[in-house]
Design a protein around this motif. Structure first.
Motif, PDB file in Angstrom:
ATOM      1  N   TYR A 175      26.168  -4.032 -67.928  1.00  9.77           N
ATOM      2  CA  TYR A 175      26.562  -4.692 -66.681  1.00  9.77           C
ATOM      3  C   TYR A 175      27.402  -3.772 -65.796  1.00  9.77           C
ATOM      4  O   TYR A 175      27.190  -3.689 -64.592  1.00  9.77           O
ATOM      5  N   ASP A 176      28.372  -3.087 -66.396  1.00 10.82           N
ATOM      6  CA  ASP A 176      29.264  -2.219 -65.616  1.00 10.82           C
ATOM      7  C   ASP A 176      28.510  -1.105 -64.911  1.00 10.82           C
ATOM      8  O   ASP A 176      28.898  -0.683 -63.828  1.00 10.82           O
ATOM      9  N   ALA A 202      27.036  -2.559 -61.711  1.00  2.96           N
ATOM     10  CA  ALA A 202      27.981  -2.960 -60.671  1.00  2.96           C
ATOM     11  C   ALA A 202      28.076  -1.826 -59.655  1.00  2.96           C
ATOM     12  O   ALA A 202      28.395  -0.699 -59.997  1.00  2.96           O
ATOM     13  N   GLU A 223      32.511  -5.675 -57.771  1.00  6.46           N
ATOM     14  CA  GLU A 223      31.489  -6.250 -58.638  1.00  6.46           C
ATOM     15  C   GLU A 223      31.842  -6.145 -60.107  1.00  6.46           C
ATOM     16  O   GLU A 223      31.218  -6.777 -60.948  1.00  6.46           O
ATOM     17  N   LYS A 224      32.822  -5.350 -60.450  1.00  6.81           N
ATOM     18  CA  LYS A 224      33.199  -5.210 -61.851  1.00  6.81           C
ATOM     19  C   LYS A 224      34.060  -6.370 -62.327  1.00  6.81           C
ATOM     20  O   LYS A 224      34.320  -6.515 -63.500  1.00  6.81           O
ATOM     21  N   GLU A 268      34.887 -10.375 -63.077  1.00  8.03           N
ATOM     22  CA  GLU A 268      34.109 -11.413 -63.770  1.00  8.03           C
ATOM     23  C   GLU A 268      33.222 -12.227 -62.829  1.00  8.03           C
ATOM     24  O   GLU A 268      32.081 -12.506 -63.138  1.00  8.03           O
ATOM     25  N   LYS A 291      29.604 -11.024 -61.955  1.00  6.04           N
ATOM     26  CA  LYS A 291      28.458 -11.132 -62.850  1.00  6.04           C
ATOM     27  C   LYS A 291      27.446 -12.126 -62.297  1.00  6.04           C
ATOM     28  O   LYS A 291      26.251 -11.956 -62.459  1.00  6.04           O
ATOM     29  N   THR A 292      27.933 -13.140 -61.617  1.00  5.52           N
ATOM     30  CA  THR A 292      27.032 -14.104 -60.993  1.00  5.52           C
ATOM     31  C   THR A 292      26.215 -13.432 -59.899  1.00  5.52           C
ATOM     32  O   THR A 292      25.012 -13.645 -59.798  1.00  5.52           O
ATOM     33  N   LEU A 300      25.417 -10.317 -59.744  1.00  4.53           N
ATOM     34  CA  LEU A 300      24.463  -9.434 -60.412  1.00  4.53           C
ATOM     35  C   LEU A 300      23.284 -10.244 -60.948  1.00  4.53           C
ATOM     36  O   LEU A 300      22.127  -9.829 -60.818  1.00  4.53           O
ATOM     37  N   LYS A 301      23.549 -11.406 -61.507  1.00  4.12           N
ATOM     38  CA  LYS A 301      22.478 -12.267 -62.012  1.00  4.12           C
ATOM     39  C   LYS A 301      21.532 -12.672 -60.883  1.00  4.12           C
ATOM     40  O   LYS A 301      20.320 -12.700 -61.059  1.00  4.12           O
ATOM     41  N   GLY A 351      23.619  -6.265 -71.078  1.00  5.27           N
ATOM     42  CA  GLY A 351      23.105  -5.869 -69.777  1.00  5.27           C
ATOM     43  C   GLY A 351      21.639  -6.213 -69.621  1.00  5.27           C
ATOM     44  O   GLY A 351      21.171  -7.249 -70.097  1.00  5.27           O
TER      45      GLY A 351
END
Length: 71
Positions: free
Chosen positions: A21-22, A25, A30-31, A33, A36-37, A39-40, A63
């Motif tokens: 995930y990182d 970002a 974006e890093k 919490e 994450k939404t 990114l999804k 990830g």
């Protein structure tokens, strides 16, 4: 280059490997919490635009992975 294009480029350049995930970002914000939404949502949009035979697999807690095989 848009965020979608940047994300897809990162995934494609690491095809067959899990991208954390990182790494996906694209900004310090974006890093966090809540990001994450975001990114999804970006991954969901990418999945809808992928050509036939391309997939983005979710690796829970880690990830995503770009692959040509259906996960």
């Amino acid at each position: 280059m848009t965020q979608l294009q940047q994300t897809l480029e990162i995934l494609k350049s690491n095809a067959g490997k899990v991208v954390a995930y990182d790494q996906l970002a694209l900004s310090p914000e974006e890093k966090k919490e809540l990001a994450k939404t975001a990114l999804k949502v970006r991954i969901s949009r990418l999945r809808s635009e992928l050509p036939e035979g391309s997939y983005i697999a979710s690796i829970r807690g880690v990830g995503y992975m770009y692959t040509s095989q259906n996960p």
